[in-house]
Design a protein around this motif. Structure first.
Motif, PDB file in Angstrom:
ATOM      1  N   ALA A 112       0.699  -1.172   0.026  1.00  0.00           N
ATOM      2  CA  ALA A 112      -0.034  -0.039  -0.048  1.00  0.00           C
ATOM      3  C   ALA A 112       0.963   1.198  -0.045  1.00  0.00           C
ATOM      4  O   ALA A 112       2.008   1.205   0.457  1.00  0.00           O
ATOM      5  CB  ALA A 112      -0.932   0.114   1.391  1.00  0.00           C
ATOM      6  N   GLY A 113       0.398   2.404  -0.458  1.00  0.00           N
ATOM      7  CA  GLY A 113       1.091   3.498  -0.412  1.00  0.00           C
ATOM      8  C   GLY A 113       0.030   4.799  -0.176  1.00  0.00           C
ATOM      9  O   GLY A 113      -1.073   4.700  -0.589  1.00  0.00           O
TER      10      GLY A 113
ATOM     11  N   TYR B   3      -3.492   0.658  -3.385  1.00  0.00           N
ATOM     12  CA  TYR B   3      -3.111  -0.732  -2.702  1.00  0.00           C
ATOM     13  C   TYR B   3      -2.952  -1.958  -3.784  1.00  0.00           C
ATOM     14  O   TYR B   3      -3.617  -2.048  -4.824  1.00  0.00           O
ATOM     15  CB  TYR B   3      -4.461  -1.157  -2.153  1.00  0.00           C
ATOM     16  CG  TYR B   3      -4.835  -0.319  -0.770  1.00  0.00           C
ATOM     17  CD1 TYR B   3      -5.734   0.887  -1.226  1.00  0.00           C
ATOM     18  CD2 TYR B   3      -4.401  -0.616   0.300  1.00  0.00           C
ATOM     19  CE1 TYR B   3      -6.190   1.766  -0.046  1.00  0.00           C
ATOM     20  CE2 TYR B   3      -4.795   0.273   1.529  1.00  0.00           C
ATOM     21  CZ  TYR B   3      -5.427   1.183   1.238  1.00  0.00           C
ATOM     22  OH  TYR B   3      -5.898   2.175   2.429  1.00  0.00           O
ATOM     23  N   ALA B   4      -2.239  -2.920  -3.384  1.00  0.00           N
ATOM     24  CA  ALA B   4      -2.131  -4.233  -4.208  1.00  0.00           C
ATOM     25  C   ALA B   4      -3.464  -4.779  -4.468  1.00  0.00           C
ATOM     26  O   ALA B   4      -4.334  -5.082  -3.239  1.00  0.00           O
ATOM     27  CB  ALA B   4      -1.265  -5.015  -3.681  1.00  0.00           C
ATOM     28  N   ASP B   5      -3.551  -5.526  -5.341  1.00  0.00           N
ATOM     29  CA  ASP B   5      -5.098  -6.211  -5.504  1.00  0.00           C
ATOM     30  C   ASP B   5      -5.356  -7.319  -4.348  1.00  0.00           C
ATOM     31  O   ASP B   5      -6.412  -7.608  -3.899  1.00  0.00           O
ATOM     32  CB  ASP B   5      -4.989  -6.857  -6.913  1.00  0.00           C
ATOM     33  CG  ASP B   5      -5.201  -6.068  -7.972  1.00  0.00           C
ATOM     34  OD1 ASP B   5      -5.050  -6.122  -9.066  1.00  0.00           O
ATOM     35  OD2 ASP B   5      -5.752  -4.756  -7.692  1.00  0.00           O
ATOM     36  N   SER B   6      -4.256  -7.933  -4.012  1.00  0.00           N
ATOM     37  CA  SER B   6      -4.330  -8.799  -2.863  1.00  0.00           C
ATOM     38  C   SER B   6      -4.629  -8.357  -1.550  1.00  0.00           C
ATOM     39  O   SER B   6      -5.227  -9.289  -0.635  1.00  0.00           O
ATOM     40  CB  SER B   6      -2.825  -9.662  -2.865  1.00  0.00           C
ATOM     41  OG  SER B   6      -1.892  -8.698  -2.400  1.00  0.00           O
TER      42      SER B   6
ATOM     43  N   PRO C 174      -3.232 -16.590   5.917  1.00  0.00           N
ATOM     44  CA  PRO C 174      -1.726 -17.082   6.076  1.00  0.00           C
ATOM     45  C   PRO C 174      -1.050 -16.635   5.192  1.00  0.00           C
ATOM     46  O   PRO C 174       0.277 -16.268   5.295  1.00  0.00           O
ATOM     47  CB  PRO C 174      -2.157 -18.595   5.884  1.00  0.00           C
ATOM     48  CG  PRO C 174      -3.416 -18.922   6.733  1.00  0.00           C
ATOM     49  CD  PRO C 174      -4.262 -17.578   6.039  1.00  0.00           C
ATOM     50  N   GLU C 175      -1.440 -16.469   3.963  1.00  0.00           N
ATOM     51  CA  GLU C 175      -0.593 -15.722   2.798  1.00  0.00           C
ATOM     52  C   GLU C 175       0.175 -14.508   3.083  1.00  0.00           C
ATOM     53  O   GLU C 175       0.800 -13.691   2.199  1.00  0.00           O
ATOM     54  CB  GLU C 175      -1.320 -15.962   1.244  1.00  0.00           C
ATOM     55  CG  GLU C 175      -2.785 -15.392   1.482  1.00  0.00           C
ATOM     56  CD  GLU C 175      -3.743 -16.381   1.582  1.00  0.00           C
ATOM     57  OE1 GLU C 175      -3.529 -17.267   2.607  1.00  0.00           O
ATOM     58  OE2 GLU C 175      -4.503 -16.133   0.901  1.00  0.00           O
ATOM     59  N   ASP C 176      -0.831 -13.794   3.978  1.00  0.00           N
ATOM     60  CA  ASP C 176      -0.352 -12.445   4.503  1.00  0.00           C
ATOM     61  C   ASP C 176       1.011 -12.521   5.187  1.00  0.00           C
ATOM     62  O   ASP C 176       1.834 -11.568   5.576  1.00  0.00           O
ATOM     63  CB  ASP C 176      -1.234 -11.703   5.247  1.00  0.00           C
ATOM     64  CG  ASP C 176      -2.479 -11.218   4.517  1.00  0.00           C
ATOM     65  OD1 ASP C 176      -3.678 -11.279   4.825  1.00  0.00           O
ATOM     66  OD2 ASP C 176      -2.170 -11.075   3.236  1.00  0.00           O
TER      67      ASP C 176
ATOM     68  N   LEU D  17      -0.518   0.708   8.937  1.00  0.00           N
ATOM     69  CA  LEU D  17      -1.227  -0.289   8.145  1.00  0.00           C
ATOM     70  C   LEU D  17      -2.310  -0.982   8.954  1.00  0.00           C
ATOM     71  O   LEU D  17      -1.762  -1.710   9.749  1.00  0.00           O
ATOM     72  CB  LEU D  17      -0.330  -0.839   7.632  1.00  0.00           C
ATOM     73  CG  LEU D  17      -0.754  -1.789   6.351  1.00  0.00           C
ATOM     74  CD1 LEU D  17      -1.477  -1.119   5.383  1.00  0.00           C
ATOM     75  CD2 LEU D  17       0.133  -2.758   6.088  1.00  0.00           C
ATOM     76  N   GLN D  18      -3.442  -0.640   8.971  1.00  0.00           N
ATOM     77  CA  GLN D  18      -4.522  -1.535   9.655  1.00  0.00           C
ATOM     78  C   GLN D  18      -4.850  -2.402   8.576  1.00  0.00           C
ATOM     79  O   GLN D  18      -5.141  -2.469   7.464  1.00  0.00           O
ATOM     80  CB  GLN D  18      -5.661  -0.766   9.661  1.00  0.00           C
ATOM     81  CG  GLN D  18      -6.827  -1.514  10.378  1.00  0.00           C
ATOM     82  CD  GLN D  18      -6.399  -1.655  11.859  1.00  0.00           C
ATOM     83  OE1 GLN D  18      -6.083  -1.118  12.667  1.00  0.00           O
ATOM     84  NE2 GLN D  18      -6.969  -3.047  12.090  1.00  0.00           N
ATOM     85  N   MET D  19      -4.698  -3.911   9.375  1.00  0.00           N
ATOM     86  CA  MET D  19      -4.849  -4.992   8.569  1.00  0.00           C
ATOM     87  C   MET D  19      -5.913  -5.853   9.067  1.00  0.00           C
ATOM     88  O   MET D  19      -5.786  -6.202  10.226  1.00  0.00           O
ATOM     89  CB  MET D  19      -3.576  -6.062   8.427  1.00  0.00           C
ATOM     90  CG  MET D  19      -2.226  -5.023   8.056  1.00  0.00           C
ATOM     91  SD  MET D  19      -0.810  -6.203   7.828  1.00  0.00           S
ATOM     92  CE  MET D  19      -0.569  -6.236   9.449  1.00  0.00           C
TER      93      MET D  19
END
Length: 124
Positions: free
Chosen positions: A49-50, A60-63, A88-90, A81-83
């Motif tokens: 993200a930027g 943002y990245a699509d993912s 798991p792939e993060d 960065l709020q996630m």
């Protein structure tokens, strides 16, 4: 020159949330485009993200679209960065980066300064 220090990483279960912070030194934080990147073992560093200098524009990245939110507080020299809905792939080391440019870039080479990274691990 600016120095960046990330915090907020950790271990979380899938579906959980984390908020990363990146504190910047110096008086000119508002002059930098800020970005978050991540690097998983055996993979290249990728844009997450930027955010523009004023905070009015984000990318943002699509993912991660719809799950992650980047924001900044120029008075506190901090980018976040709020996630949410973590998967798991993060799992990766997450890096904060600063760029002396007008617009948000998605390439690592476009950023001039980097933090040391913070580990995010998402268990299934």
């Amino acid at each position: 020159q600016v120095q960046l220090v990330e915090s907020g990483g950790g271990l979380v279960q899938a579906g959980g949330s984390l908020r990363l912070s990146c504190a910047a030194s110096g008086r000119t934080f508002s002059m930098y485009v800020m970005g978050w990147f991540r690097q998983a073992p055996g993979k290249e560093r990728e844009f997450v993200a930027g955010i523009s200098r004023s905070g009015g524009s984000t990318s943002y990245a699509d993912s991660v679209k719809g799950r992650f939110t980047i924001s900044r507080d120029n008075a506190k020299n901090t980018v976040y960065l709020q996630m949410n809905s973590l998967r798991p792939e993060d799992t990766a080391v997450y890096y904060c980066a600063a760029a002396q440019r007008r617009w948000v870039g998605v390439g690592a080479a476009e950023y001039d300064y980097w933090g040391q990274g913070t580990q995010v691990t998402v268990s299934s």
